[in-house]
Write an enzyme that holds these catalytic residues in place. Structure first.
Site, PDB file in Angstrom:
ATOM      1  N   CYS A  47       0.849  -1.189   0.000  1.00  0.00           N
ATOM      2  CA  CYS A  47       0.000   0.000   0.000  1.00  0.00           C
ATOM      3  C   CYS A  47       0.888   1.243   0.000  1.00  0.00           C
ATOM      4  O   CYS A  47       2.014   1.207   0.500  1.00  0.00           O
ATOM      5  CB  CYS A  47      -0.876  -0.042   1.263  1.00  0.00           C
ATOM      6  SG  CYS A  47      -1.897   1.397   1.562  1.00  0.00           S
ATOM      7  N   GLY A  48       0.369   2.327  -0.521  1.00  0.00           N
ATOM      8  CA  GLY A  48       1.103   3.580  -0.458  1.00  0.00           C
ATOM      9  C   GLY A  48       1.359   4.029   0.974  1.00  0.00           C
ATOM     10  O   GLY A  48       2.273   4.811   1.235  1.00  0.00           O
TER      11      GLY A  48
END
Length: 158
Positions: free
Chosen positions: A35-36
């Site tokens: 995930c970012g």
């Protein structure tokens, strides 16, 4: 039912409860490796290192419900967290945080959060701050960086 009675599985597959964390301030987070927001692992580990001796725990619950960003096995998740972020705080088995299969822990957290009560988790790295009595004192959005929580944690640890 108290938060301490809810059955959970550790990242190694052992069934337990959160009873061992009774009397400690907790930060419960749904996590993901792809995930970012994954770099938040670093900040979570820093909070854990900074406050653990004062009775604070970070508990990570991997979740693959948001864009499939936690596809690995528990073993792969544990290895990723260790190798990339040096995570030593407790990690648990993958769970669902929304929908029909929402884990009982997240049913409890969402139902008892003073802000955002009952609302679905919006993304990876949403956080819940729990006091030493097991009460949910704050629901914190996914984009809030761990280091932004120091005053909230310190207030609980006074």
């Amino acid at each position: 039912m108290s938060i301490y009675e809810i059955s959970v599985k550790t990242i190694t597959g052992d069934t337990t409860t959160l009873e061992e964390y009774k009397g400690k301030a907790l930060l419960i987070v749904n996590t993901a490796s792809k995930c970012g927001l994954t770099p938040q692992y670093k900040g979570l580990q820093e909070l854990y290192d900074r406050y653990r001796e004062q009775g604070f725990e970070v508990l990570g619950f991997p979740c693959n419900q948001f864009a499939g960003q936690e596809p690995g096995s528990e073993e792969e998740i544990a290895q990723f967290c260790d190798v990339n972020y040096g995570v030593t705080f407790p990690l648990f088995a993958k769970i669902d945080v929304n929908g029909a299969d929402t884990h009982p822990l997240y049913q409890h957290l969402k139902a008892h959060a003073p802000n955002g009560e009952g609302q679905d988790i919006e993304w990876n790295f949403a956080k819940f701050l729990i006091d030493q009595d097991g009460s949910v004192v704050k629901r914190i959005g996914a984009r809030v960086q761990p280091e932004e929580l120091t005053s909230d944690i310190e207030n609980l640890l006074k």
